[in-house]
Design a protein around this motif. Structure first.
Motif, PDB file in Angstrom:
ATOM      1  N   PRO A   1      41.047  34.160  22.142  1.00 19.34           N
ATOM      2  CA  PRO A   1      40.856  35.413  22.882  1.00 19.34           C
ATOM      3  C   PRO A   1      39.762  35.280  23.943  1.00 19.34           C
ATOM      4  CG  PRO A   1      39.859  35.583  20.714  1.00 19.34           C
ATOM      5  CD  PRO A   1      40.529  34.236  20.782  1.00 19.34           C
ATOM      6  N   LYS A   2      40.005  35.883  25.088  1.00 17.01           N
ATOM      7  CA  LYS A   2      39.047  35.916  26.195  1.00 17.01           C
ATOM      8  C   LYS A   2      39.134  37.274  26.867  1.00 17.01           C
ATOM      9  CE  LYS A   2      37.620  31.626  26.046  1.00 17.01           C
ATOM     10  NZ  LYS A   2      36.264  31.283  25.706  1.00 17.01           N
ATOM     11  N   VAL A   3      38.094  37.620  27.595  1.00 12.50           N
ATOM     12  CA  VAL A   3      38.116  38.764  28.486  1.00 12.50           C
ATOM     13  C   VAL A   3      38.059  38.206  29.899  1.00 12.50           C
ATOM     14  CG1 VAL A   3      36.871  40.798  29.312  1.00 12.50           C
ATOM     15  CG2 VAL A   3      37.058  40.358  26.866  1.00 12.50           C
ATOM     16  N   PHE A   4      38.910  38.734  30.761  1.00 13.75           N
ATOM     17  CA  PHE A   4      38.985  38.309  32.156  1.00 13.75           C
ATOM     18  C   PHE A   4      38.674  39.505  33.036  1.00 13.75           C
ATOM     19  CE2 PHE A   4      41.802  35.817  29.583  1.00 13.75           C
ATOM     20  CZ  PHE A   4      41.568  34.520  29.989  1.00 13.75           C
ATOM     21  N   ASP A   5      37.690  39.356  33.887  1.00 17.40           N
ATOM     22  CA  ASP A   5      37.354  40.357  34.889  1.00 17.40           C
ATOM     23  C   ASP A   5      37.825  39.756  36.206  1.00 17.40           C
ATOM     24  OD1 ASP A   5      36.146  42.240  36.573  1.00 17.40           O
ATOM     25  OD2 ASP A   5      34.388  42.405  35.288  1.00 17.40           O
ATOM     26  N   VAL A   6      38.822  40.368  36.830  1.00 14.87           N
ATOM     27  CA  VAL A   6      39.511  39.755  37.964  1.00 14.87           C
ATOM     28  C   VAL A   6      39.498  40.691  39.169  1.00 14.87           C
ATOM     29  CG1 VAL A   6      41.700  38.786  38.747  1.00 14.87           C
ATOM     30  CG2 VAL A   6      41.044  38.577  36.350  1.00 14.87           C
ATOM     31  N   TRP A   7      39.163  40.146  40.322  1.00 11.20           N
ATOM     32  CA  TRP A   7      39.269  40.850  41.597  1.00 11.20           C
ATOM     33  C   TRP A   7      40.236  40.053  42.455  1.00 11.20           C
ATOM     34  CZ3 TRP A   7      36.302  45.158  43.277  1.00 11.20           C
ATOM     35  CH2 TRP A   7      35.382  45.628  42.342  1.00 11.20           C
ATOM     36  N   VAL A   8      41.237  40.712  43.019  1.00 12.98           N
ATOM     37  CA  VAL A   8      42.191  40.071  43.923  1.00 12.98           C
ATOM     38  C   VAL A   8      42.185  40.848  45.231  1.00 12.98           C
ATOM     39  CG1 VAL A   8      44.598  39.401  44.303  1.00 12.98           C
ATOM     40  CG2 VAL A   8      43.606  39.227  42.010  1.00 12.98           C
TER      41      VAL A   8
ATOM     42  N   PHE B   1      30.346  39.164  47.949  1.00 17.06           N
ATOM     43  CA  PHE B   1      31.408  38.348  48.535  1.00 17.06           C
ATOM     44  C   PHE B   1      31.841  38.943  49.871  1.00 17.06           C
ATOM     45  CE2 PHE B   1      35.836  37.554  49.441  1.00 17.06           C
ATOM     46  CZ  PHE B   1      36.016  36.210  49.134  1.00 17.06           C
ATOM     47  N   SER B   2      32.068  38.063  50.851  1.00 13.13           N
ATOM     48  CA  SER B   2      32.683  38.494  52.112  1.00 13.13           C
ATOM     49  C   SER B   2      33.468  37.331  52.691  1.00 13.13           C
ATOM     50  CB  SER B   2      31.641  38.991  53.112  1.00 13.13           C
ATOM     51  OG  SER B   2      30.738  37.971  53.454  1.00 13.13           O
ATOM     52  N   THR B   3      34.589  37.676  53.315  1.00  7.46           N
ATOM     53  CA  THR B   3      35.398  36.654  53.961  1.00  7.46           C
ATOM     54  C   THR B   3      34.752  36.260  55.278  1.00  7.46           C
ATOM     55  OG1 THR B   3      36.759  38.342  55.029  1.00  7.46           O
ATOM     56  CG2 THR B   3      37.518  37.504  52.896  1.00  7.46           C
ATOM     57  N   LEU B   4      35.043  35.046  55.721  1.00  5.58           N
ATOM     58  CA  LEU B   4      34.550  34.526  57.000  1.00  5.58           C
ATOM     59  C   LEU B   4      35.712  33.910  57.751  1.00  5.58           C
ATOM     60  CD1 LEU B   4      31.374  32.635  55.698  1.00  5.58           C
ATOM     61  CD2 LEU B   4      31.414  34.842  56.866  1.00  5.58           C
ATOM     62  N   PRO B   5      35.635  33.863  59.071  1.00  6.55           N
ATOM     63  CA  PRO B   5      36.681  33.133  59.818  1.00  6.55           C
ATOM     64  C   PRO B   5      36.632  31.659  59.428  1.00  6.55           C
ATOM     65  CG  PRO B   5      35.326  34.486  61.296  1.00  6.55           C
ATOM     66  CD  PRO B   5      34.657  34.501  59.957  1.00  6.55           C
TER      67      PRO B   5
ATOM     68  N   GLN C   1      41.961  48.958  35.284  1.00  8.72           N
ATOM     69  CA  GLN C   1      42.591  48.496  36.522  1.00  8.72           C
ATOM     70  C   GLN C   1      42.384  49.584  37.564  1.00  8.72           C
ATOM     71  OE1 GLN C   1      46.953  47.546  36.810  1.00  8.72           O
ATOM     72  NE2 GLN C   1      46.085  45.538  37.266  1.00  8.72           N
ATOM     73  N   GLU C   2      41.837  49.168  38.711  1.00 11.07           N
ATOM     74  CA  GLU C   2      41.548  50.120  39.771  1.00 11.07           C
ATOM     75  C   GLU C   2      41.691  49.460  41.130  1.00 11.07           C
ATOM     76  OE1 GLU C   2      37.426  51.350  39.393  1.00 11.07           O
ATOM     77  OE2 GLU C   2      36.776  49.287  39.097  1.00 11.07           O
ATOM     78  N   LEU C   3      42.182  50.232  42.077  1.00  7.82           N
ATOM     79  CA  LEU C   3      42.276  49.807  43.459  1.00  7.82           C
ATOM     80  C   LEU C   3      41.011  50.294  44.152  1.00  7.82           C
ATOM     81  CD1 LEU C   3      44.382  48.332  45.198  1.00  7.82           C
ATOM     82  CD2 LEU C   3      45.240  50.570  45.873  1.00  7.82           C
ATOM     83  N   VAL C   4      40.246  49.379  44.745  1.00  2.00           N
ATOM     84  CA  VAL C   4      38.951  49.761  45.317  1.00  2.00           C
ATOM     85  C   VAL C   4      38.792  49.203  46.728  1.00  2.00           C
ATOM     86  CG1 VAL C   4      37.779  49.959  43.096  1.00  2.00           C
ATOM     87  CG2 VAL C   4      37.832  47.770  44.237  1.00  2.00           C
ATOM     88  N   PRO C   5      38.059  49.920  47.597  1.00  2.00           N
ATOM     89  CA  PRO C   5      37.741  49.375  48.920  1.00  2.00           C
ATOM     90  C   PRO C   5      36.888  48.119  48.747  1.00  2.00           C
ATOM     91  CG  PRO C   5      37.079  51.691  48.745  1.00  2.00           C
ATOM     92  CD  PRO C   5      37.483  51.232  47.384  1.00  2.00           C
ATOM     93  N   PHE C   6      37.197  47.089  49.543  1.00  2.00           N
ATOM     94  CA  PHE C   6      36.491  45.818  49.362  1.00  2.00           C
ATOM     95  C   PHE C   6      36.599  44.990  50.641  1.00  2.00           C
ATOM     96  CE2 PHE C   6      35.944  41.485  47.800  1.00  2.00           C
ATOM     97  CZ  PHE C   6      34.894  41.645  46.907  1.00  2.00           C
ATOM     98  N   ASP C   7      35.485  44.626  51.230  1.00  2.00           N
ATOM     99  CA  ASP C   7      35.431  43.759  52.409  1.00  2.00           C
ATOM    100  C   ASP C   7      36.408  44.218  53.501  1.00  2.00           C
ATOM    101  OD1 ASP C   7      34.297  41.557  53.785  1.00  2.00           O
ATOM    102  OD2 ASP C   7      35.962  40.257  53.215  1.00  2.00           O
TER     103      ASP C   7
END
Length: 185
Positions: free
Chosen positions: A138-145, A178-182, A115-121
């Motif tokens: 069982p599963k592995v989840f790679d999650v970005w929020v 990934f990048s957000t858009l208006p 778990q890490e806090l990272v600069p993103f967009d």
């Protein structure tokens, strides 16, 4: 409130997603609100109140329809699913850790592997890799929020533990592109 992923029936009544039921029940963000229908051209998603850009999916990944995911892909060879979502419902004050933990409320034997806090967009995102079970699977989840401009974006890789490493590079490439858009462009 975040709802679990469910297979979306096609016109013929069959499900287009073929992932394990446990993976498809992942409690994932969002019910898209509004009257306008969402659209996705392979790189740009536009919903009623949210828009984002992703790179094209690798050839081995096929797009699938999954409820409560704006865009989803399946890698049948590696038994993995990518789900991307966004919603704009004034959850800006909810911490990233709480938003991430909410995704795993129905899971057991949760173990945070990273778990890490990272600069993103232009903001900070919480990147979490977790192993967990749903209904004993069982599963592995790679999650970005990511929270940005009153919206929350969830990006997930759901993989069998033995094949996570084979699916992770494609997911990382998608997340990094990934990048957000208006929403109103």
């Amino acid at each position: 409130m975040r709802r679990p992923l469910r297979r979306r029936p096609t016109a013929a009544g069959s499900a287009t997603a073929t992932a394990a039921p446990g993976a498809m029940l992942l409690a994932l963000a969002l019910a898209l609100a509004g009257c306008g229908g969402p659209s996705f051209d392979g790189t740009i998603y536009r919903g009623p109140d949210v828009a984002f850009r992703v790179p094209p999916a690798p050839a081995s990944w096929r797009q699938i329809s999954v409820s409560d995911a704006a865009v989803a892909y399946r890698d049948d060879a590696n038994g993995a699913t990518i789900a991307l979502n966004g919603r704009c419902k004034n959850e800006e004050d909810v911490p990233l850790v709480s938003l991430t933990n909410h995704l795993f409320l129905h899971f057991t034997e949760r173990e945070v592997l990273k778990q890490e806090l990272v600069p993103f967009d232009g903001r900070e995102a919480l990147h979490t890799v977790i192993s967990a079970k749903l209904d004993g699977v069982p599963k592995v989840f790679d999650v970005w929020v990511l929270k940005k401009n009153g919206c929350v974006y969830d990006m997930l890789l759901i993989a069998d533990p033995a094949r996570y490493a084979a699916s992770e590079p494609a997911f990382t490439r998608m997340v990094r592109g990934f990048s957000t858009l208006p929403a109103d462009d």
